[in-house]
Scaffold this motif. Structure first.
Motif, PDB file in Angstrom:
ATOM      1  N   ASN A  42      39.150  16.974  27.320  1.00  0.00           N
ATOM      2  CA  ASN A  42      38.495  16.006  26.951  1.00  0.00           C
ATOM      3  C   ASN A  42      37.098  15.897  27.538  1.00  0.00           C
ATOM      4  OD1 ASN A  42      38.884  14.892  29.506  1.00  0.00           O
ATOM      5  ND2 ASN A  42      40.687  13.646  28.746  1.00  0.00           N
ATOM      6  N   GLY A  43      36.804  17.173  28.116  1.00  0.00           N
ATOM      7  CA  GLY A  43      35.483  17.065  28.547  1.00  0.00           C
ATOM      8  C   GLY A  43      35.157  16.747  30.003  1.00  0.00           C
ATOM      9  N   ALA A  44      34.871  15.504  30.278  1.00  0.00           N
ATOM     10  CA  ALA A  44      34.574  15.089  31.464  1.00  0.00           C
ATOM     11  C   ALA A  44      35.175  13.753  32.108  1.00  0.00           C
ATOM     12  CB  ALA A  44      32.882  14.712  31.525  1.00  0.00           C
ATOM     13  N   ASP A  45      35.459  12.827  31.350  1.00  0.00           N
ATOM     14  CA  ASP A  45      35.721  11.485  31.871  1.00  0.00           C
ATOM     15  C   ASP A  45      37.270  11.020  31.617  1.00  0.00           C
ATOM     16  OD1 ASP A  45      35.083   8.264  30.929  1.00  0.00           O
ATOM     17  OD2 ASP A  45      34.378   9.071  32.977  1.00  0.00           O
ATOM     18  N   ASN A  46      37.654  10.288  32.734  1.00  0.00           N
ATOM     19  CA  ASN A  46      38.824   9.807  32.707  1.00  0.00           C
ATOM     20  C   ASN A  46      38.834   8.200  32.180  1.00  0.00           C
ATOM     21  OD1 ASN A  46      37.742   8.317  34.819  1.00  0.00           O
ATOM     22  ND2 ASN A  46      39.336   8.984  36.366  1.00  0.00           N
ATOM     23  N   GLY A  47      37.926   7.676  31.528  1.00  0.00           N
ATOM     24  CA  GLY A  47      37.766   6.348  31.028  1.00  0.00           C
ATOM     25  C   GLY A  47      36.998   5.545  32.185  1.00  0.00           C
ATOM     26  N   GLY A 114      23.162  16.306  30.462  1.00  0.00           N
ATOM     27  CA  GLY A 114      24.315  15.998  29.588  1.00  0.00           C
ATOM     28  C   GLY A 114      25.678  16.436  30.123  1.00  0.00           C
ATOM     29  N   GLN A 115      26.631  15.824  29.615  1.00  0.00           N
ATOM     30  CA  GLN A 115      28.060  16.000  30.163  1.00  0.00           C
ATOM     31  C   GLN A 115      28.685  17.171  29.441  1.00  0.00           C
ATOM     32  OE1 GLN A 115      31.009  12.741  29.440  1.00  0.00           O
ATOM     33  NE2 GLN A 115      29.384  11.960  27.856  1.00  0.00           N
ATOM     34  N   ALA A 116      29.752  17.813  29.698  1.00  0.00           N
ATOM     35  CA  ALA A 116      30.366  18.849  29.018  1.00  0.00           C
ATOM     36  C   ALA A 116      31.113  18.325  27.778  1.00  0.00           C
ATOM     37  CB  ALA A 116      31.456  19.547  29.925  1.00  0.00           C
ATOM     38  N   GLY A 268      44.292   6.301  26.673  1.00  0.00           N
ATOM     39  CA  GLY A 268      44.134   7.808  27.283  1.00  0.00           C
ATOM     40  C   GLY A 268      42.694   8.170  27.646  1.00  0.00           C
ATOM     41  N   ASP A 269      42.480   9.243  28.152  1.00  0.00           N
ATOM     42  CA  ASP A 269      41.140   9.700  28.635  1.00  0.00           C
ATOM     43  C   ASP A 269      40.065   9.714  27.429  1.00  0.00           C
ATOM     44  OD1 ASP A 269      42.261   9.812  31.046  1.00  0.00           O
ATOM     45  OD2 ASP A 269      42.384  12.137  31.004  1.00  0.00           O
ATOM     46  N   LEU A 270      38.822   9.562  28.091  1.00  0.00           N
ATOM     47  CA  LEU A 270      37.617   9.712  26.955  1.00  0.00           C
ATOM     48  C   LEU A 270      36.736  10.089  27.777  1.00  0.00           C
ATOM     49  CD1 LEU A 270      37.201   5.935  25.864  1.00  0.00           C
ATOM     50  CD2 LEU A 270      37.780   7.821  24.272  1.00  0.00           C
ATOM     51  N   ILE A 271      35.460  10.945  27.119  1.00  0.00           N
ATOM     52  CA  ILE A 271      34.138  11.200  27.698  1.00  0.00           C
ATOM     53  C   ILE A 271      33.396  10.088  28.233  1.00  0.00           C
ATOM     54  CG2 ILE A 271      34.210  13.448  26.650  1.00  0.00           C
ATOM     55  CD1 ILE A 271      31.872  12.328  24.918  1.00  0.00           C
ATOM     56  N   GLN A 272      32.611  10.096  29.030  1.00  0.00           N
ATOM     57  CA  GLN A 272      31.986   9.040  29.502  1.00  0.00           C
ATOM     58  C   GLN A 272      30.955   8.200  28.167  1.00  0.00           C
ATOM     59  OE1 GLN A 272      31.780   7.210  32.447  1.00  0.00           O
ATOM     60  NE2 GLN A 272      30.900   5.803  31.140  1.00  0.00           N
TER      61      GLN A 272
END
Length: 574
Positions: A42-47, A114-116, A268-272
């Motif tokens: 999911n790239g980068a962020d845990n929410g 930019g984030q992944a 669940g997790d999201l990117i930022q």
């Protein structure tokens, strides 16, 4: 496998997907922006705004970055053109389905900051969840043999007392089409304790408790369009009460499982996500059984699966509820509404209906569109929040989707080549569609009566698709002509009032706040936004645009200054 048969394309897709799985990562066929190292996908962020990535800039293999024809590169060029002066540096994940190919592209405006983002990065899709609720509602109706005019109260728990609206009982069709008259978001009585996460404290029980407060929850007469998050929350409660099944399970059974949307869920997790000024946001939370207004989290791969399944619904009896949800229940002229889907005529193919919805939620903006009878669809997901139709990033998200959907458009660098008359008309028709999408996104849909009193326009040049709109904070003109909008500058724009005695009065404009935007790849269609409120004013007005003398018409003849005369209110016409 959820992809419909596409001959060699499907076979190639499967082979590449299997190869990518064997390698333990997402290959360039899916996303040349993937770093392939994030186990969560999911790239980068845990929410919570924390980076779980490996520090990669999200642009993947250097070889792909050097390919000027790559889909990622085209997306990035679009972002850099649109957001070079933007406070935020949004990242996009874009998916396209055509009869020939399935493409996914990811890019960030600023590669360094930019984030992944890759094909499996999860975004909050916001109100694109609503059509999913419409599909679930159709499934419950079919399973229990319930017609669309069933009263909402009949589906709610026994202690719920659904009020009438001016003597009219509210039924499922009213809620599915935003014509119930229920308020958009009544506060009070809804419990909102944190406006950064406004829905987290609203439970089904709290929602049912609000039904006794008729003065606050009823806003419009039944039958009048009034976008309502409140109504869709109530519909989620009604569908889960009637089926005795939680909303997440209904989504899994009716949509996510059949479509192969393997990472879509309500948690669940999201990117930022980010605000318009680039600040990180907290992911919005929803109680599961009111989450039909905007709670789904999904990747661009998931959303392509959703589009592709909807494209096949007309010919598959097992997908009858998806097809039924796409059918019009009410017609508002320039758009129609199905089961929480928006519908409009195609601007590029006669007889085709476009099915679409936007999503705007804290930190994220999205747009999804596909052909009801065709083979094309697009989804655009962005990690930046922009709720205002004139300010946020919603215009850019929907414009990108529209360009990619049109089989005769190409996402390319702007050129100076003039458009043909047919090309100008096509761009104007696309802009008319985007105007409708903009109104729906801003939840400012004019009534039929308001449309009948639209400003009367008289232009010094022939224009295609001219549209002049008044909002509480601005005047907005969209038009297509042989004018090269890139040659105009804010200081050359004047707004004048024409008095009954013929006297012309210059009206004050904040020249620094004027926005003039090309709307097509050739800069021959434009949108002009003036920060001026004409609400409550009546009379004759003239908008003048001076240029540098280099603009020409399609025949190459020099053009004089452009002027557009319009009338507001009920006054005598010239």
């Amino acid at each position: 496998m959820w992809w419909r048969e596409r001959g060699w394309v499907k076979g190639l897709w499967i082979l590449l997907l299997l190869a990518s799985l064997a390698l333990g990562g997402v290959t360039a066929c899916l996303d040349s922006g993937s770093n392939g190292d994030d186990d969560s996908g999911n790239g980068a962020d845990n929410g919570n705004g924390e980076d779980n990535g490996d520090g990669d800039d999200g642009n993947g293999d250097d070889g792909d970055d050097d390919d000027p024809e790559g889909f990622d590169a085209l997306i990035q060029a679009y972002l850099q053109e649109k957001f070079s002066q933007h406070a935020a540096d949004p990242c996009f994940a874009v998916g396209v389905v055509t009869p020939e190919a399935i493409e996914i592209g990811t890019a960030c405006t600023n590669e360094a900051t930019g984030q992944a983002v890759d094909a499996n990065s999860r975004f909050q899709i916001g109100s694109i969840t609503k059509p999913m609720l419409g599909i679930v509602t159709q499934a419950v109706m079919a399973q229990q043999d319930q017609p669309v005019d069933t009263l909402v109260e009949d589906w709610l728990r026994p202690d719920a007392q659904m009020p009438d609206n001016q003597g009219v009982a509210i039924n499922l069709a009213h809620v599915l089409t935003h014509t119930s008259g229920l308020a958009r978001f009544p506060v009070p009585p809804l419990p909102v304790n944190d406006w950064d996460d406004p829905y987290k404290d609203i439970s089904p029980e709290a929602l049912i408790d609000t039904l006794s407060d008729e003065d606050n929850i009823l806003e419009n007469p039944v039958g009048e369009y009034g976008y309502s998050n409140y109504a869709t929350m109530l519909l989620t409660v009604a569908a889960t009460d009637r089926s005795d099944t939680d909303f997440g399970d209904l989504l899994d059974q009716v949509i996510f499982g059949p479509a192969g949307m393997s990472s879509a869920s309500l948690s669940g997790d999201l990117i930022q996500g980010h605000t318009d000024d680039g600040n990180p946001t907290v992911p919005w939370q929803f109680h599961e059984n009111v989450a039909g207004l905007g709670g789904v989290r999904a990747s661009v791969s998931d959303m392509l699966a959703f589009i592709d399944t909807n494209l096949g619904a007309a010919d598959d009896p097992d997908l009858a509820t998806l097809w039924e949800a796409q059918q019009s229940l009410v017609d508002f002229g320039n758009f129609r509404v199905g089961s929480l889907w928006n519908l409009a005529d195609s601007w590029y193919e006669d007889g085709e209906t476009l099915v679409f919805h936007d999503g705007v939620v804290g930190g994220f903006t999205s747009f999804l569109i596909f052909e009801r009878q065709g083979d094309r669809g697009v989804v655009v997901l962005a990690d930046t929040f922009g709720i205002d139709a004139a300010e946020g990033i919603g215009d850019e998200v929907s414009e990108l989707a529209a360009i990619l959907l049109d089989p005769e458009e190409e996402l390319e660098e702007p050129t100076a080549a003039p458009l043909s008359e047919a090309g100008m008309a096509r761009v104007a028709a696309r802009e008319a569609f985007l105007d409708t999408a903009r109104q729906l996104r801003a939840r400012r849909v004019p009534s039929p009566e308001a449309a009948n009193t639209a400003p009367q326009l008289q232009a010094s040049w022939p224009l295609n698709g001219t549209r002049l709109e008044h909002f509480p904070d601005r005047i907005q003109l969209s038009a297509s002509s042989s004018l090269d909008a890139s040659r105009l500058h804010a200081g050359q724009i004047q707004l004048e009032r024409i008095h009954p005695d013929g006297r012309v009065e210059a009206m004050k404009l904040d020249q620094q706040a004027i926005r003039l935007e090309p709307l097509d790849q050739h800069a021959h269609s434009f949108r002009l936004i003036l920060p001026r409120d004409l609400q409550g004013e009546t009379g004759h007005f003239r908008l003048r645009l001076r240029h540098d003398g280099l603009a020409t018409d399609l025949a190459g003849r020099p053009l004089d200054d452009f002027s557009l005369r319009f009338t507001v209110g009920e006054v005598a016409r010239d």
